[in-house]
Write a protein that holds these residues in place. Structure first.
Motif, PDB file in Angstrom:
ATOM      1  N   ARG A  78       0.830  -1.211   0.000  1.00  0.00           N
ATOM      2  CA  ARG A  78       0.000   0.000   0.000  1.00  0.00           C
ATOM      3  C   ARG A  78       0.867   1.264   0.000  1.00  0.00           C
ATOM      4  NH1 ARG A  78      -2.946  -3.060   4.151  1.00  0.00           N
ATOM      5  NH2 ARG A  78      -1.917  -1.764   5.698  1.00  0.00           N
ATOM      6  N   GLY A  79       2.190   1.106   0.019  1.00  0.00           N
ATOM      7  CA  GLY A  79       3.100   2.243   0.012  1.00  0.00           C
ATOM      8  C   GLY A  79       3.240   2.922   1.351  1.00  0.00           C
ATOM      9  N   GLU A  80       2.816   2.255   2.412  1.00  0.00           N
ATOM     10  CA  GLU A  80       2.858   2.864   3.737  1.00  0.00           C
ATOM     11  C   GLU A  80       4.237   2.797   4.387  1.00  0.00           C
ATOM     12  OE1 GLU A  80      -0.209   0.954   5.994  1.00  0.00           O
ATOM     13  OE2 GLU A  80      -1.769   1.564   4.596  1.00  0.00           O
ATOM     14  N   LEU A  81       5.138   2.007   3.851  1.00  0.00           N
ATOM     15  CA  LEU A  81       6.461   1.884   4.451  1.00  0.00           C
ATOM     16  C   LEU A  81       7.508   2.737   3.745  1.00  0.00           C
ATOM     17  CD1 LEU A  81       6.731  -1.934   5.200  1.00  0.00           C
ATOM     18  CD2 LEU A  81       6.142  -0.089   6.759  1.00  0.00           C
ATOM     19  N   ALA A  82       7.132   3.370   2.673  1.00  0.00           N
ATOM     20  CA  ALA A  82       8.089   4.151   1.890  1.00  0.00           C
ATOM     21  C   ALA A  82       8.405   5.456   2.604  1.00  0.00           C
ATOM     22  CB  ALA A  82       7.538   4.414   0.499  1.00  0.00           C
ATOM     23  N   GLY A  83       9.435   5.440   3.407  1.00  0.00           N
ATOM     24  CA  GLY A  83       9.878   6.646   4.094  1.00  0.00           C
ATOM     25  C   GLY A  83      10.945   7.321   3.258  1.00  0.00           C
ATOM     26  N   PRO A  84      10.743   8.561   2.837  1.00  0.00           N
ATOM     27  CA  PRO A  84      11.680   9.214   1.924  1.00  0.00           C
ATOM     28  C   PRO A  84      13.078   9.410   2.493  1.00  0.00           C
ATOM     29  CG  PRO A  84      10.089  10.790   2.769  1.00  0.00           C
ATOM     30  CD  PRO A  84       9.652   9.418   3.245  1.00  0.00           C
ATOM     31  N   ASP A  85      13.199   9.503   3.809  1.00  0.00           N
ATOM     32  CA  ASP A  85      14.506   9.791   4.378  1.00  0.00           C
ATOM     33  C   ASP A  85      15.204   8.575   4.960  1.00  0.00           C
ATOM     34  OD1 ASP A  85      14.184  12.469   3.769  1.00  0.00           O
ATOM     35  OD2 ASP A  85      13.136  12.859   5.671  1.00  0.00           O
ATOM     36  N   CYS A  86      14.494   7.459   5.073  1.00  0.00           N
ATOM     37  CA  CYS A  86      15.062   6.322   5.790  1.00  0.00           C
ATOM     38  C   CYS A  86      15.583   5.212   4.883  1.00  0.00           C
ATOM     39  CB  CYS A  86      14.020   5.724   6.735  1.00  0.00           C
ATOM     40  SG  CYS A  86      13.518   6.876   8.014  1.00  0.00           S
ATOM     41  N   TYR A  87      14.811   4.827   3.911  1.00  0.00           N
ATOM     42  CA  TYR A  87      15.170   3.655   3.125  1.00  0.00           C
ATOM     43  C   TYR A  87      14.934   3.932   1.660  1.00  0.00           C
ATOM     44  CZ  TYR A  87      14.871  -0.947   0.989  1.00  0.00           C
ATOM     45  OH  TYR A  87      15.052  -2.024   0.184  1.00  0.00           O
ATOM     46  N   HIS A  88      15.928   3.655   0.863  1.00  0.00           N
ATOM     47  CA  HIS A  88      15.806   3.798  -0.581  1.00  0.00           C
ATOM     48  C   HIS A  88      16.131   2.449  -1.207  1.00  0.00           C
ATOM     49  CE1 HIS A  88      15.482   8.120  -0.109  1.00  0.00           C
ATOM     50  NE2 HIS A  88      16.484   8.047   0.734  1.00  0.00           N
ATOM     51  N   PRO A  89      15.116   1.744  -1.724  1.00  0.00           N
ATOM     52  CA  PRO A  89      15.390   0.427  -2.309  1.00  0.00           C
ATOM     53  C   PRO A  89      16.337   0.556  -3.511  1.00  0.00           C
ATOM     54  CG  PRO A  89      13.111   1.091  -2.690  1.00  0.00           C
ATOM     55  CD  PRO A  89      13.740   2.144  -1.836  1.00  0.00           C
ATOM     56  N   PRO A  90      17.151  -0.468  -3.711  1.00  0.00           N
ATOM     57  CA  PRO A  90      18.081  -0.427  -4.846  1.00  0.00           C
ATOM     58  C   PRO A  90      17.314  -0.406  -6.157  1.00  0.00           C
ATOM     59  CG  PRO A  90      18.143  -2.559  -3.746  1.00  0.00           C
ATOM     60  CD  PRO A  90      17.248  -1.687  -2.944  1.00  0.00           C
ATOM     61  N   GLU A  91      17.837   0.317  -7.106  1.00  0.00           N
ATOM     62  CA  GLU A  91      17.204   0.372  -8.419  1.00  0.00           C
ATOM     63  C   GLU A  91      17.484  -0.911  -9.169  1.00  0.00           C
ATOM     64  OE1 GLU A  91      18.006   3.928 -10.574  1.00  0.00           O
ATOM     65  OE2 GLU A  91      17.936   5.155  -8.781  1.00  0.00           O
ATOM     66  N   ALA A  92      16.503  -1.362  -9.916  1.00  0.00           N
ATOM     67  CA  ALA A  92      16.626  -2.622 -10.660  1.00  0.00           C
ATOM     68  C   ALA A  92      17.469  -2.458 -11.894  1.00  0.00           C
ATOM     69  CB  ALA A  92      15.246  -3.142 -11.042  1.00  0.00           C
TER      70      ALA A  92
END
Length: 92
Positions: A78-92
């Motif tokens: 649902r996009g509720e865990l996407a914190g802009p300052d904490c975690y940036h998933p690696p780009e594919a």
């Protein structure tokens, strides 16, 4: 390596310690330490079958973890865990 051991136990239901050593390809002492940590965390149980120890997963201890992971995946979808300052998933 601990995840690999858990996957092995999931596939085989139970394993003798020596079988785990052969499967993962590490020294006996290293595997024993990983097993000790998994056991102390309650992820696995070890039953003594002289002269060996038979290890298996402990489903009663894993069910709360499964529930937690399910909640995490639901929130992530649902996009509720996407914190802009904490975690940036690696780009594919």
């Amino acid at each position: 390596m601990r995840i690999r051991i858990v996957r092995l136990l999931l596939d085989k239901q139970s394993c003798i310690g020596g079988d785990i050593v052969a499967e993962v390809g590490l020294a006996q002492s290293t595997v024993s330490e990983h097993l000790r940590i998994l056991k102390s965390a309650g992820v696995i149980v070890g039953e003594i079958e002289r002269p060996r120890v038979c290890y298996s997963l402990d489903p009663s201890r894993l069910l709360p973890l499964a529930s937690l992971l399910e909640r995490i995946f639901e929130q992530d979808s649902r996009g509720e865990l996407a914190g802009p300052d904490c975690y940036h998933p690696p780009e594919a």
